[in-house]
Design a protein around this motif. Structure first.
Motif, PDB file in Angstrom:
ATOM      1  N   GLY A   1       0.817  -1.205   0.000  1.00 18.34           N
ATOM      2  CA  GLY A   1       0.000   0.000   0.000  1.00 18.34           C
ATOM      3  C   GLY A   1       0.851   1.256   0.000  1.00 18.34           C
ATOM      4  N   THR A   2       1.963   1.201  -0.742  1.00 14.41           N
ATOM      5  CA  THR A   2       2.934   2.291  -0.748  1.00 14.41           C
ATOM      6  C   THR A   2       3.153   2.795  -2.168  1.00 14.41           C
ATOM      7  OG1 THR A   2       4.058   1.336   1.164  1.00 14.41           O
ATOM      8  CG2 THR A   2       5.278   2.977  -0.115  1.00 14.41           C
ATOM      9  N   ALA A   3       3.200   4.128  -2.321  1.00 11.80           N
ATOM     10  CA  ALA A   3       3.475   4.746  -3.614  1.00 11.80           C
ATOM     11  C   ALA A   3       4.801   5.499  -3.530  1.00 11.80           C
ATOM     12  CB  ALA A   3       2.349   5.692  -4.002  1.00 11.80           C
ATOM     13  N   PHE A   4       5.521   5.531  -4.643  1.00  9.28           N
ATOM     14  CA  PHE A   4       6.828   6.180  -4.690  1.00  9.28           C
ATOM     15  C   PHE A   4       6.790   7.360  -5.660  1.00  9.28           C
ATOM     16  CE2 PHE A   4       7.372   1.755  -3.568  1.00  9.28           C
ATOM     17  CZ  PHE A   4       8.215   1.804  -2.476  1.00  9.28           C
ATOM     18  N   LYS A   5       7.607   8.390  -5.312  1.00  9.35           N
ATOM     19  CA  LYS A   5       7.681   9.618  -6.119  1.00  9.35           C
ATOM     20  C   LYS A   5       6.282  10.217  -6.303  1.00  9.35           C
ATOM     21  CE  LYS A   5      12.143   9.288  -6.923  1.00  9.35           C
ATOM     22  NZ  LYS A   5      13.107  10.263  -6.356  1.00  9.35           N
ATOM     23  N   PHE A   6       5.676  10.566  -5.200  1.00 10.62           N
ATOM     24  CA  PHE A   6       4.322  11.097  -5.193  1.00 10.62           C
ATOM     25  C   PHE A   6       4.364  12.618  -5.288  1.00 10.62           C
ATOM     26  CE2 PHE A   6       1.173  13.196  -2.477  1.00 10.62           C
ATOM     27  CZ  PHE A   6      -0.009  12.799  -3.076  1.00 10.62           C
ATOM     28  N   SER A   7       3.392  13.173  -6.023  1.00 12.54           N
ATOM     29  CA  SER A   7       3.233  14.625  -6.046  1.00 12.54           C
ATOM     30  C   SER A   7       1.759  14.972  -6.175  1.00 12.54           C
ATOM     31  CB  SER A   7       4.024  15.252  -7.191  1.00 12.54           C
ATOM     32  OG  SER A   7       3.442  14.928  -8.436  1.00 12.54           O
ATOM     33  N   LEU A   8       1.372  16.090  -5.538  1.00 15.15           N
ATOM     34  CA  LEU A   8       0.006  16.602  -5.623  1.00 15.15           C
ATOM     35  C   LEU A   8       0.084  18.096  -5.905  1.00 15.15           C
ATOM     36  CD1 LEU A   8      -3.040  15.870  -3.436  1.00 15.15           C
ATOM     37  CD2 LEU A   8      -2.320  18.243  -3.690  1.00 15.15           C
ATOM     38  N   SER A   9      -0.632  18.513  -6.934  1.00 11.94           N
ATOM     39  CA  SER A   9      -0.654  19.932  -7.311  1.00 11.94           C
ATOM     40  C   SER A   9      -2.080  20.445  -7.232  1.00 11.94           C
ATOM     41  CB  SER A   9      -0.121  20.121  -8.738  1.00 11.94           C
ATOM     42  OG  SER A   9       1.183  19.608  -8.872  1.00 11.94           O
ATOM     43  N   LYS A  10      -2.236  21.646  -6.645  1.00 17.75           N
ATOM     44  CA  LYS A  10      -3.559  22.262  -6.547  1.00 17.75           C
ATOM     45  C   LYS A  10      -3.564  23.592  -7.288  1.00 17.75           C
ATOM     46  CE  LYS A  10      -7.312  23.463  -3.424  1.00 17.75           C
ATOM     47  NZ  LYS A  10      -7.855  23.356  -2.057  1.00 17.75           N
ATOM     48  N   PHE A  11      -4.581  23.748  -8.138  1.00 12.95           N
ATOM     49  CA  PHE A  11      -4.705  24.946  -8.957  1.00 12.95           C
ATOM     50  C   PHE A  11      -6.000  25.675  -8.621  1.00 12.95           C
ATOM     51  CE2 PHE A  11      -1.924  22.153 -11.246  1.00 12.95           C
ATOM     52  CZ  PHE A  11      -1.009  22.987 -11.879  1.00 12.95           C
ATOM     53  N   LYS A  12      -6.018  26.968  -8.924  1.00 11.77           N
ATOM     54  CA  LYS A  12      -7.229  27.767  -8.847  1.00 11.77           C
ATOM     55  C   LYS A  12      -7.162  28.820  -9.942  1.00 11.77           C
ATOM     56  CE  LYS A  12     -10.198  30.477  -5.787  1.00 11.77           C
ATOM     57  NZ  LYS A  12     -10.351  31.073  -4.440  1.00 11.77           N
ATOM     58  N   ASP A  13      -8.185  28.827 -10.787  1.00 14.11           N
ATOM     59  CA  ASP A  13      -8.211  29.738 -11.939  1.00 14.11           C
ATOM     60  C   ASP A  13      -6.940  29.588 -12.775  1.00 14.11           C
ATOM     61  OD1 ASP A  13     -10.668  30.742 -11.076  1.00 14.11           O
ATOM     62  OD2 ASP A  13      -9.688  32.252  -9.807  1.00 14.11           O
ATOM     63  N   GLN A  14      -6.551  28.337 -12.982  1.00 13.56           N
ATOM     64  CA  GLN A  14      -5.389  27.975 -13.807  1.00 13.56           C
ATOM     65  C   GLN A  14      -4.068  28.488 -13.235  1.00 13.56           C
ATOM     66  OE1 GLN A  14      -6.242  29.262 -17.823  1.00 13.56           O
ATOM     67  NE2 GLN A  14      -7.757  27.636 -18.139  1.00 13.56           N
ATOM     68  N   LYS A  15      -4.053  28.796 -11.949  1.00 10.39           N
ATOM     69  CA  LYS A  15      -2.823  29.221 -11.280  1.00 10.39           C
ATOM     70  C   LYS A  15      -2.483  28.216 -10.185  1.00 10.39           C
ATOM     71  CE  LYS A  15      -3.358  34.191 -12.081  1.00 10.39           C
ATOM     72  NZ  LYS A  15      -3.441  35.528 -11.444  1.00 10.39           N
TER      73      LYS A  15
ATOM     74  N   LEU B   1      -1.506  26.914  -6.762  1.00  9.92           N
ATOM     75  CA  LEU B   1      -1.549  27.389  -5.381  1.00  9.92           C
ATOM     76  C   LEU B   1      -0.432  26.772  -4.556  1.00  9.92           C
ATOM     77  CD1 LEU B   1      -5.383  27.351  -4.585  1.00  9.92           C
ATOM     78  CD2 LEU B   1      -3.966  29.256  -5.358  1.00  9.92           C
ATOM     79  N   PHE B   2      -0.313  25.427  -4.635  1.00 13.12           N
ATOM     80  CA  PHE B   2       0.777  24.747  -3.935  1.00 13.12           C
ATOM     81  C   PHE B   2       1.046  23.394  -4.583  1.00 13.12           C
ATOM     82  CE2 PHE B   2      -3.017  23.421  -1.524  1.00 13.12           C
ATOM     83  CZ  PHE B   2      -2.870  22.050  -1.521  1.00 13.12           C
ATOM     84  N   LYS B   3       2.200  22.859  -4.277  1.00 14.98           N
ATOM     85  CA  LYS B   3       2.578  21.531  -4.761  1.00 14.98           C
ATOM     86  C   LYS B   3       3.229  20.763  -3.626  1.00 14.98           C
ATOM     87  CE  LYS B   3       5.159  19.011  -8.284  1.00 14.98           C
ATOM     88  NZ  LYS B   3       6.107  19.089  -9.423  1.00 14.98           N
ATOM     89  N   ILE B   4       2.766  19.521  -3.429  1.00 18.31           N
ATOM     90  CA  ILE B   4       3.319  18.635  -2.399  1.00 18.31           C
ATOM     91  C   ILE B   4       4.084  17.513  -3.093  1.00 18.31           C
ATOM     92  CG2 ILE B   4       2.737  16.969  -0.596  1.00 18.31           C
ATOM     93  CD1 ILE B   4       0.298  18.669   0.059  1.00 18.31           C
ATOM     94  N   ASP B   5       5.299  17.235  -2.600  1.00 16.06           N
ATOM     95  CA  ASP B   5       6.109  16.128  -3.108  1.00 16.06           C
ATOM     96  C   ASP B   5       6.516  15.238  -1.940  1.00 16.06           C
ATOM     97  OD1 ASP B   5       6.582  16.752  -6.039  1.00 16.06           O
ATOM     98  OD2 ASP B   5       7.255  18.617  -5.122  1.00 16.06           O
ATOM     99  N   ALA B   6       6.636  13.954  -2.215  1.00 16.59           N
ATOM    100  CA  ALA B   6       7.109  13.000  -1.208  1.00 16.59           C
ATOM    101  C   ALA B   6       7.807  11.851  -1.920  1.00 16.59           C
ATOM    102  CB  ALA B   6       5.960  12.481  -0.361  1.00 16.59           C
ATOM    103  N   GLU B   7       8.916  11.406  -1.344  1.00 15.94           N
ATOM    104  CA  GLU B   7       9.622  10.257  -1.926  1.00 15.94           C
ATOM    105  C   GLU B   7       8.789   8.988  -1.800  1.00 15.94           C
ATOM    106  OE1 GLU B   7      12.634  10.023  -3.556  1.00 15.94           O
ATOM    107  OE2 GLU B   7      12.410  12.216  -3.589  1.00 15.94           O
ATOM    108  N   ARG B   8       7.988   8.942  -0.719  1.00 19.40           N
ATOM    109  CA  ARG B   8       7.188   7.754  -0.461  1.00 19.40           C
ATOM    110  C   ARG B   8       5.908   8.164   0.259  1.00 19.40           C
ATOM    111  NH1 ARG B   8       8.357   3.759   3.546  1.00 19.40           N
ATOM    112  NH2 ARG B   8      10.053   5.109   4.244  1.00 19.40           N
ATOM    113  N   ILE B   9       4.810   7.499  -0.061  1.00 14.74           N
ATOM    114  CA  ILE B   9       3.556   7.753   0.625  1.00 14.74           C
ATOM    115  C   ILE B   9       2.883   6.418   0.894  1.00 14.74           C
ATOM    116  CG2 ILE B   9       2.362   8.140  -1.579  1.00 14.74           C
ATOM    117  CD1 ILE B   9       0.479  10.023  -0.091  1.00 14.74           C
ATOM    118  N   ARG B  10       2.416   6.223   2.133  1.00 16.48           N
ATOM    119  CA  ARG B  10       1.842   4.940   2.542  1.00 16.48           C
ATOM    120  C   ARG B  10       0.441   5.162   3.094  1.00 16.48           C
ATOM    121  NH1 ARG B  10       5.243   2.933   6.852  1.00 16.48           N
ATOM    122  NH2 ARG B  10       3.790   3.968   8.271  1.00 16.48           N
ATOM    123  N   TYR B  11      -0.461   4.270   2.685  1.00 13.24           N
ATOM    124  CA  TYR B  11      -1.838   4.347   3.165  1.00 13.24           C
ATOM    125  C   TYR B  11      -1.975   3.507   4.427  1.00 13.24           C
ATOM    126  CZ  TYR B  11      -6.922   3.926   3.282  1.00 13.24           C
ATOM    127  OH  TYR B  11      -8.231   3.952   3.662  1.00 13.24           O
TER     128      TYR B  11
END
Length: 360
Positions: free
Chosen positions: A171-185, A187-197
């Motif tokens: 239940g582990t993902a590698f090289k994870f990233s999450l990007s959040k946009f608003k009005d095509q801009k 807002l923030f970006k989250i990165d992690a080498e590893r993410i586990r549920y």
């Protein structure tokens, strides 16, 4: 309903049922002979095997029922023709269209039953069948059952996730990233080498966490070796099951497709093919019934064997078209609705042509 209608309808349903009861055990025996070694190696419990073959029966009966129906209609109609029963019926003043009525009623009954199965019963059987197959019968099944590499998905209107690789067992993902946009801009970006549920707490743990928040003048950077958090997406969003559409009931499938369209899923055509086939397969029962009656209602020099040979050839052509256009819809730009219905359109035209000839 006249005596002749009841007689033909009874033969129609009885022959179709016998055909299913004959071929499904043969399919189970063949499947067991091919996979028994794999089951013994994995020490699969007898109860799991019994459930698998129950799901196997429902899954393949729904998938192949138009072909079984087609062959069964050819079989008993050829017997009627060889016994000159059809000649007697038509000689009594009954038109060919009137002779077709019990066949159409039978096709309607079978189609309605198939439609309900496809909406509600088959999805559960498909889930059990595929889960067992990927878990016990394939070499790297647990990883093959999901899209585990280069997963890019839109999880809602503003958030996008990317995973380079996903380990199903951990239940582990590698090289994870999450990007959040608003009005095509951004807002923030989250990165992690590893993410586990974490299934117990239903949250995620990120390792080597980094968050960059975009500011008007300066960006804000946040780092941590480990961070627990709750996301708006689920584990299925990281690594969706490749056969997920087959396991959903009619209502769930429609909602799932709408959600995947908003996410811009690359597998949307595959999901649409599953949806459209729920309608096209029952309709094919009417088309194949008309073709079967038109082909087998006249006496031939080769007898029943010739009719069956023609029927088997047409059945294989139908399966070929169904598979080819299904793959084209999933792998090319061909519209799924068009691809799914092309076999029925082609065979529908053939049914009209053969029916006209049979009337003459």
């Amino acid at each position: 309903m006249s005596i002749i209608d009841k007689y033909i309808l009874k033969r129609y349903l009885a022959t179709f049922t016998v055909m299913l009861l004959m071929f499904i055990p043969i399919g189970i025996v063949i499947d067991v002979s091919e996979k028994v070694n794999r089951m013994l190696q994995n020490k699969v419990a007898f109860s799991a095997i019994a459930r698998y073959y129950l799901d196997f029966t429902i899954y393949f009966a729904n998938l192949l029922f138009p072909i079984f129906l087609f062959l069964s209609v050819i079989w008993f109609t050829s017997k009627l023709a060889n016994n000159t029963e059809i000649i007697a019926i038509l000689s009594s003043g009954i038109s060919f269209n009137r002779f077709l009525r019990p066949y159409i009623i039978g096709a309607g009954m079978v189609s309605l039953f198939s439609l309900m199965m496809g909406f509600y019963l088959v999805p559960s059987a498909s889930e059990g069948f595929n889960n067992f197959r990927y878990r016990y019968l394939r070499g790297n099944g647990l990883n093959e059952m999901r899209q585990t590499s280069d997963v890019f998905r839109q999880v809602n209107d503003n958030e996008y996730i990317y995973v380079q690789n996903f380990n199903q067992e951990r239940g582990t993902a590698f090289k994870f990233s999450l990007s959040k946009f608003k009005d095509q801009k951004l807002l923030f970006k989250i990165d992690a080498e590893r993410i586990r549920y974490n299934p117990k707490t239903k949250n995620f743990t990120m390792f080597q966490y980094r968050k960059r928040t975009v500011g008007a003048l300066n960006d804000k950077l946040e780092k941590a070796e480990k961070k627990d958090t709750i996301f708006s997406f689920e584990l299925e969003d990281l690594a969706p099951t490749v056969y997920v559409a087959e396991t959903l009931s009619f209502g769930e499938l429609n909602k799932f497709i709408e959600r995947e369209k908003k996410r811009g899923s690359s597998n949307i055509n595959t999901y649409l093919v599953v949806l459209y086939k729920k309608y096209s397969i029952p309709v094919s029962a009417f088309i194949l019934t008309i073709i079967a009656v038109a082909v087998s209602s006249m006496k031939r020099r080769g007898g029943m064997g010739m009719n069956l040979a023609i029927g088997i050839a047409l059945a294989f052509i139908y399966i070929f078209f169904d598979k080819i256009f299904g793959v084209l819809a999933e792998k090319s730009t061909m519209p799924p609705l068009l691809a799914v219905w092309i076999p029925n359109v082609i065979f529908g035209i053939l049914a009209i042509y053969l029916l006209r000839n049979a009337k003459r």
